[in-house]
Write an enzyme that holds these catalytic residues in place. Structure first.
Site, PDB file in Angstrom:
ATOM      1  N   HIS A 170      15.524  -2.544  13.062  1.00 22.79           N
ATOM      2  CA  HIS A 170      14.630  -3.575  12.460  1.00 22.79           C
ATOM      3  C   HIS A 170      15.369  -4.981  12.461  1.00 22.79           C
ATOM      4  CE1 HIS A 170      11.849  -0.535  10.975  1.00 22.79           C
ATOM      5  NE2 HIS A 170      12.782  -0.071  10.565  1.00 22.79           N
ATOM      6  N   SER A 300      22.775 -24.966  33.303  1.00 25.34           N
ATOM      7  CA  SER A 300      21.778 -25.925  32.936  1.00 25.34           C
ATOM      8  C   SER A 300      21.833 -27.343  33.520  1.00 25.34           C
ATOM      9  CB  SER A 300      21.940 -26.152  31.250  1.00 25.34           C
ATOM     10  OG  SER A 300      21.120 -27.239  30.829  1.00 25.34           O
TER      11      SER A 300
END
Length: 462
Positions: A170, A300
């Site tokens: 979780h 990038s």
């Protein structure tokens, strides 16, 4: 790179698909059709329906199956433009038949060419050809790529078998594991699908217009035509590992349940890889896995420091594309209105597209795995920062010692609060337990609370 290409498989990724293009391109499919027509011609000869073929004539048929670029152009011209004295057929299988008539028309076979495509419907030829296309696509392209991935994951699992890792369920800190064991999970998932893939078989139909051998028996009722069709299966299986089998009962089309089984098998393999890609993305994002950089490479256009997980991201997208198509094929292709409708034709022509996206994805995952390194120090530091992961161990040892309400005691102590190693030791020191149990509790350490993670990573399961 082919800039005008509409599909990235023929543009951006074209250089990566040579193995697939050689066995699943339109040219390859055309060659499979030629092979089927020639094989049926030989089978008819063996039935003694016409003058037996000589060794040299069998050689002529074999040569006809080796298509040149010019041959492919001629077949295309026969279908769309017309060629020599033959007007355009507007039918791809008939174009193949006419090509063979022209190719063999000046040979010793010229007096027997009426037996080409005898008693067949185009779907007989296509069904057999698609069986070849699918089996070859798996054997020559997808299966080798999947096996390479599985081997690389197994290698990584063994290498990092003892590299501790904080497991998260979780998204929250759970209990310790090792990076190698987590890679073993994916290696084994892939191995299962590969084993099933090797057992897959593809069916085809070869019984005429609606599968009843109507024309066959009208012409030669004494011939056992199902046996003759079964011989085609034997021919198709020559030199192949993945089995091709004849469907005994069909309409004009093969039911194609075997197609769905194959596509669903590939989807399961792809889902395992998709899961891997997303997990690897998370590990990279958390700084637990690093990627090698290449000189001059840009991550990038504005942020020069970035090293993006582009291989795993690329694989994720291409896996989803492939599986969307595989899912469509599994639902669409086994369904045909009454004895046949043509809505499947254009869908069948896109099977190679799904294989292409899958292969690009497999290559991206393999490339990504080749660039990563696991940061053992960072992983150990993260694990040791969460001593609360020992709560499971503490409450389990207390239960074994007969301590009442052990789970609830640990729940109240740990849940919703920051637990340090010293705080945990203080808690253990205050527990009313015997000396032996206290000694076991005090010896607990996140780095050693691994169960059989190391052995599982090294494939020692007993």
């Amino acid at each position: 790179m082919n800039i005008p290409a509409l599909c990235p498989l023929d543009g951006r990724y074209s250089g990566r698909l040579g193995a697939l293009r050689s066995v699943m391109s339109e040219a390859a499919f055309t060659a499979y059709r030629v092979r089927v027509e020639c094989a049926w011609f030989e089978i008819l000869s063996e039935l003694k329906l016409f003058k037996p073929l000589t060794k040299e004539e069998r050689g002529l048929l074999a040569q006809a199956c080796e298509l040149s670029a010019a041959d492919l152009d001629h077949i295309r011209a026969l279908e769309f433009d017309g060629y020599l004295h033959i007007p355009p057929t507007r039918h791809d299988v008939k174009a193949v038949e006419y090509f063979l008539r022209l190719r063999l028309g000046k040979t010793s076979l010229k007096d027997r060419l009426q037996w080409l495509h005898f008693a067949l419907t185009s779907e007989d030829v296509n069904s057999a050809a698609y069986a070849l296309l699918l089996t070859q696509g798996v054997e020559k392209a997808l299966l080798p790529a999947l096996e390479n991935l599985q081997k690389e994951l197994s290698k990584l699992a063994r290498k990092e078998a003892r590299s501790v890792l904080l497991a998260r369920t979780h998204g929250q800190p759970a209990v310790p594991t090792t990076f190698g064991k987590e890679m073993r999970v994916f290696a084994n998932r892939l191995a299962r699908q590969i084993a099933q893939l090797k057992r897959q078989e593809i069916t085809f139909k070869f019984g005429g217009a609606v599968g009843n051998f109507n024309a066959h028996y009208a012409a030669f009722p004494q011939v056992r035509w199902p046996r003759a069709a079964a011989k085609m299966a034997a021919v198709l299986n020559r030199g192949h590992k993945m089995k091709i089998s004849l469907t005994p009962v069909s309409t004009q089309v093969d039911p194609r349940d075997s197609y769905a089984e194959l596509f669903d098998n590939l989807r399961r393999a792809d889902v395992a890889l998709l899961d891997l890609c997303r997990d690897m993305w998370q590990y990279i994002s958390a700084g637990l896995v690093h990627q090698k950089t290449a000189a001059g490479e840009v991550g990038s256009s504005t942020m020069p420091q970035k090293v993006n997980p582009i291989d795993f991201e690329n694989a994720e997208g291409n896996l989803q594309l492939a599986d969307a198509l595989f899912g469509l094929f599994s639902c669409k292709l086994p369904v045909s209105r009454l004895q046949r409708d043509l809505s499947d034709s254009t869908v069948l022509r896109n099977m190679a597209v799904a294989f292409g996206y899958a292969l690009v994805a497999y290559q991206s995952v393999l490339k990504g795995l080749g660039k990563i390194s696991f940061d053992r120090a960072a992983a150990r530091q993260e694990l040791c920062a969460h001593p609360e992961v020992l709560a499971e161990a503490v409450q389990t040892l207390l239960r074994a010692a007969g301590y009442p309400h052990a789970y609830e005691t640990l729940r109240d102590f740990t849940r919703g609060r920051a637990v340090t190693a010293s705080l945990l030791q203080q808690f253990i020191a205050g527990l009313p337990v015997d000396a032996a149990t206290r000694s076991k509790l005090q010896a607990l350490c996140p780095e050693n609370y691994l169960g059989r993670a190391r052995e599982l990573a090294e494939e020692k399961y007993d």
